[in-house]
Design a protein around this motif. Sequence first.
Motif, PDB file in Angstrom:
ATOM      1  N   GLY A 194     114.471  31.193 -19.594  1.00  0.00           N
ATOM      2  CA  GLY A 194     113.563  32.328 -19.667  1.00  0.00           C
ATOM      3  C   GLY A 194     112.377  32.040 -20.555  1.00  0.00           C
ATOM      4  O   GLY A 194     112.523  31.456 -21.630  1.00  0.00           O
ATOM      5  N   THR A 195     111.191  32.424 -20.112  1.00  0.00           N
ATOM      6  CA  THR A 195     110.007  32.242 -20.957  1.00  0.00           C
ATOM      7  C   THR A 195     109.983  33.294 -22.058  1.00  0.00           C
ATOM      8  O   THR A 195     110.571  34.375 -21.932  1.00  0.00           O
ATOM      9  CB  THR A 195     108.715  32.337 -20.132  1.00  0.00           C
ATOM     10  OG1 THR A 195     108.628  33.638 -19.528  1.00  0.00           O
ATOM     11  CG2 THR A 195     108.682  31.265 -19.063  1.00  0.00           C
ATOM     12  N   ARG A 196     109.296  32.957 -23.133  1.00  0.00           N
ATOM     13  CA  ARG A 196     109.147  33.867 -24.272  1.00  0.00           C
ATOM     14  C   ARG A 196     107.667  34.016 -24.589  1.00  0.00           C
ATOM     15  O   ARG A 196     106.973  33.010 -24.752  1.00  0.00           O
ATOM     16  CB  ARG A 196     109.899  33.332 -25.493  1.00  0.00           C
ATOM     17  CG  ARG A 196     111.417  33.373 -25.344  1.00  0.00           C
ATOM     18  CD  ARG A 196     112.114  32.816 -26.573  1.00  0.00           C
ATOM     19  NE  ARG A 196     113.531  33.170 -26.600  1.00  0.00           N
ATOM     20  CZ  ARG A 196     114.349  32.893 -27.608  1.00  0.00           C
ATOM     21  NH1 ARG A 196     113.892  32.225 -28.662  1.00  0.00           N
ATOM     22  NH2 ARG A 196     115.608  33.275 -27.568  1.00  0.00           N
ATOM     23  N   GLU A 197     107.213  35.259 -24.687  1.00  0.00           N
ATOM     24  CA  GLU A 197     105.798  35.543 -24.937  1.00  0.00           C
ATOM     25  C   GLU A 197     105.642  36.086 -26.358  1.00  0.00           C
ATOM     26  O   GLU A 197     106.127  37.182 -26.663  1.00  0.00           O
ATOM     27  CB  GLU A 197     105.285  36.562 -23.917  1.00  0.00           C
ATOM     28  CG  GLU A 197     105.554  36.190 -22.470  1.00  0.00           C
ATOM     29  CD  GLU A 197     104.884  34.901 -22.059  1.00  0.00           C
ATOM     30  OE1 GLU A 197     103.798  34.585 -22.584  1.00  0.00           O
ATOM     31  OE2 GLU A 197     105.443  34.173 -21.210  1.00  0.00           O
ATOM     32  N   PRO A 198     105.010  35.350 -27.260  1.00  0.00           N
ATOM     33  CA  PRO A 198     104.976  35.752 -28.674  1.00  0.00           C
ATOM     34  C   PRO A 198     104.141  37.002 -28.919  1.00  0.00           C
ATOM     35  O   PRO A 198     103.077  37.190 -28.337  1.00  0.00           O
ATOM     36  CB  PRO A 198     104.362  34.531 -29.360  1.00  0.00           C
ATOM     37  CG  PRO A 198     103.595  33.828 -28.289  1.00  0.00           C
ATOM     38  CD  PRO A 198     104.333  34.064 -27.022  1.00  0.00           C
ATOM     39  N   LEU A 199     104.668  37.853 -29.803  1.00  0.00           N
ATOM     40  CA  LEU A 199     103.921  38.987 -30.337  1.00  0.00           C
ATOM     41  C   LEU A 199     103.284  38.627 -31.672  1.00  0.00           C
ATOM     42  O   LEU A 199     102.167  39.032 -31.982  1.00  0.00           O
ATOM     43  CB  LEU A 199     104.845  40.194 -30.540  1.00  0.00           C
ATOM     44  CG  LEU A 199     105.392  40.872 -29.287  1.00  0.00           C
ATOM     45  CD1 LEU A 199     106.549  41.780 -29.655  1.00  0.00           C
ATOM     46  CD2 LEU A 199     104.283  41.666 -28.620  1.00  0.00           C
TER      47      LEU A 199
END
Length: 413
Positions: A194-199
């Motif tokens: 799964g990709t992770r999109e940083p906040l």
Amino acid sequence: MRIVLGVGGGIAAYKVASLLRLFTEAGHHVTVIPTEAATRFVGTATWEALSGNPVSNSVFDDVHQVNHVRLGHEAELVVIAPATADLLAKAATGQAGDLLTNTLLMAHGPVLFAPAMHTEMWQHAATRANVETLRSRGVAVLEPATGRLTGSDSGPGRLPEPEVIFDAAMALVEGQSDYQLPLAGKTVTISAGGTREPLDPVRFLGNRSSGKQGVALAVAARNAGATVRLLAAHMEVPPPAGVEVVQVETALQLREAALAAAADSDVVIMSAAVADFRPAEVSSTKIKKRDDTADPVITLVRNPDILHELVERRNSSGSAEGEQLIVGFAAETGDSHGDVLAYAEAKLQRKGCDLLVVNHVGADKVFGQDTNSVVILARSGSEPQEASGTKTQVSAAIISRIGFELNHVSPRT
């Protein structure tokens, strides 16, 4: 099971000791036949100690047992590792100058070659012709791994890891002597996890994907004879041995890696759970929770449609029909407007990929589980194909279907 393990005269012979250990620990009776050159790298004492059986490479030892005939007749599996360019040439031309080549001519069961040699030798037209000759006779020839070779050189020609050869050998036996490696000579790129999109430096938007299905696909493709490239996002399981791994984190990183990898891939399988959206802005410092500030508002923007872009690039490149097969995955849930398959059929038409693997997801379904149930849809309009069981079993069905699409032969059941 009675196994003949032939050892060729290459530096990689030392790694075959670990393969022998895998066979014996699995309870198989193994007779090792090294070539004369192989004994320059690993002596017969080592093979005898690890196999528990006498070792010879001469047709004149124990003549009363007629070993040059008996060993091939009795073998339920013959594995050659490392299969040098010389051994491949001798096998392809039917030479019988020592005990090993005699045994190959007498073998009635499945035969597996695990090549290892310098890149130029592997890519030479003579070697490629010998490999194709062997494969045309129903002999399984693995693709060598890519990596560091003897000296400072790197490239295709490295002996596959012992675990890879062992798995391929067991898969070969399951299909018996008529088994073919459906992806032999093919390059397969698979995305997983799964990709992770940083906040901010601490937090991210992610999903429940464990990467188990993608890793199982990589193992199945590898065992089917392919050279496998795994684009690994966040995964809860380690990547398998014998595949090239490219680490990614975000959807944009996956897009860049996928477009680059697709350039030389025969098959692209996009099984990763890719985030549809990412934060419009990423804070360079941790977003603080404070009483004197309002709750943050996070604005999301769309991520690119990687699967659709792969299809568009392939179609605009002028590639002939069938030159590259693109497989998508759809994790769907139904609602009041339609069921899972209805949404999946619409997605297949939008994406334009050749196959779409559909699963019904939920908090306790698919993600992180060891089992799965999928439906494979085809752009050609053929009947949907169902597959269920462990993720290993589902992957085998998917890879078999891909082999069917590439080779136009009936998939194995």
